[in-house]
Motif scaffolding. Structure first.
Motif, short mmCIF file in Angstrom:
data_model
loop_
_atom_site.label_atom_id
_atom_site.label_comp_id
_atom_site.label_asym_id
_atom_site.label_seq_id
_atom_site.Cartn_x
_atom_site.Cartn_y
_atom_site.Cartn_z
N VAL A 49 0.86 -1.19 0.00
CA VAL A 49 0.00 0.00 0.00
C VAL A 49 0.89 1.24 0.00
CG1 VAL A 49 -1.80 1.30 1.23
CG2 VAL A 49 -1.79 -1.21 1.32
N ALA A 50 0.52 2.23 -0.80
CA ALA A 50 1.20 3.53 -0.79
C ALA A 50 0.14 4.61 -0.92
CB ALA A 50 2.20 3.63 -1.94
N TRP A 51 0.51 5.85 -0.64
CA TRP A 51 -0.47 6.92 -0.74
C TRP A 51 0.21 8.23 -1.07
CZ3 TRP A 51 0.45 3.95 3.54
CH2 TRP A 51 1.12 4.55 4.62
N LEU A 52 -0.58 9.12 -1.66
CA LEU A 52 -0.10 10.43 -2.06
C LEU A 52 -0.25 11.42 -0.91
CD1 LEU A 52 -1.59 10.68 -5.67
CD2 LEU A 52 0.70 9.94 -4.98
N PRO A 53 0.48 12.53 -0.96
CA PRO A 53 0.30 13.56 0.08
C PRO A 53 -1.14 14.07 0.10
CG PRO A 53 2.28 13.98 -1.22
CD PRO A 53 1.54 12.88 -1.92
N GLU A 54 -1.56 14.51 1.26
CA GLU A 54 -2.92 15.05 1.41
C GLU A 54 -3.13 16.19 0.43
OE1 GLU A 54 -5.21 17.38 4.98
OE2 GLU A 54 -4.12 15.55 5.50
N SER A 55 -4.26 16.16 -0.28
CA SER A 55 -4.51 17.17 -1.30
C SER A 55 -5.19 18.40 -0.71
CB SER A 55 -5.33 16.58 -2.46
OG SER A 55 -6.55 16.03 -1.98
N HIS A 56 -6.45 18.31 -0.39
CA HIS A 56 -7.16 19.44 0.19
C HIS A 56 -8.34 18.90 0.98
CE1 HIS A 56 -10.33 18.91 -2.83
NE2 HIS A 56 -9.38 18.81 -3.72
N ASP A 57 -8.75 19.65 1.98
CA ASP A 57 -9.90 19.25 2.80
C ASP A 57 -9.74 17.87 3.42
OD1 ASP A 57 -11.18 21.64 2.32
OD2 ASP A 57 -12.25 20.89 0.56
N GLY A 58 -8.49 17.44 3.59
CA GLY A 58 -8.27 16.16 4.26
C GLY A 58 -8.28 14.94 3.37
N ASN A 59 -8.30 15.13 2.04
CA ASN A 59 -8.28 13.99 1.13
C ASN A 59 -6.88 13.40 1.00
OD1 ASN A 59 -10.58 15.82 -0.06
ND2 ASN A 59 -10.96 13.78 -0.89
#
Length: 240
Positions: free
Chosen positions: A184-194
């Motif tokens: 599992v990997a994830w991108l930095p938080e975009s906006h409004d907590g996404n």
């Protein structure tokens, strides 16, 4: 079911469920393009898979991902599962969602129930974006739910998921994903907590030079900011 409401601003039509929270968006002049940043990020599976046979969306929103995949992957079966019938009706009437045909199937059903009845290893790509009216946390997201997601994916299958909420919501869902998937990997938080995460049934061999080359191809073919996804994955790997 939460009531569907519509707003428009600066040429963009928004889908809501009776609150100010945006459930999806469509630019009226470009109805088949992906308007929202996090929705674009939900396509980052393109970095790792070229031509999936079956793409499934859990949660229709404004049908952005469903339309985009239907238009750009003409050899793929596209299935979208949505529990709110009024959302499906709104997407057909106001968000340019095509009628079902041999490739496109929009199903009015609970996402978990649909997964539980789906054959094992029958989907290559799952895109999960499940929220109710207040959107404080995903509407579905138990360990059992993510286990079912993994079950229906092929060994090479990929899942992308939008996780909206506070740091505790993020941590809980990422932990469930890590228990269910090989990587599992994830991108930095975009906006409004996404944050948008990607989960692999089988851990990939990651070559960032090759990913940047693939990102260039994706941008040329689909107009998506794929190099940003690779950069975000690099940041994740480095722990930034």
């Amino acid at each position: 079911m939460d009531p569907v409401t519509i707003s428009e601003h600066n040429g963009v039509r928004y889908l809501h469920l009776g609150t100010e929270w945006v459930q999806g968006a469509m630019r009226l002049s470009q109805p088949n393009e992906l308007e929202l940043l996090y929705i674009q990020q939900m396509m980052m599976w393109q970095l790792f898979m070229d031509q999936p046979t079956h793409i499934m969306q859990l949660g229709l929103g404004a049908a952005s991902l469903t339309k985009f995949c239907y238009q750009n992957y003409p050899d793929s079966k596209i299935t979208a599962v949505e529990i709110n019938l009024d959302v499906i009706r709104a997407c057909r009437a106001l968000f340019a969602l095509p009628d079902d045909d041999q490739r496109l199937h929009v199903i009015h059903r609970c996402a978990l129930a649909h997964l539980q009845s789906a054959p094992m290893q029958s989907v290559e790509v799952l895109q999960v974006d499940l929220y109710g009216a207040e959107a404080h946390a995903p509407a579905l997201g138990s360990q059992d739910f993510y286990n079912e997601c993994a079950r229906v994916l092929t060994d090479e299958g990929l899942l992308t998921v939008n996780i909206l909420g506070n740091v505790h919501v993020h941590a809980r869902h990422l932990n469930y994903l890590q228990q269910a998937f090989g990587a599992v990997a994830w991108l930095p938080e975009s906006h409004d907590g996404n944050i948008v995460a990607i989960a692999f049934k089988t851990p990939p061999v990651v070559d960032f030079e090759a990913l940047y080359e693939r990102a260039t191809q994706i941008t040329m073919a689909y107009g998506l900011p794929a190099a940003d996804w690779v950069e975000g994955l690099e940041q994740w790997m480095q722990g930034d």
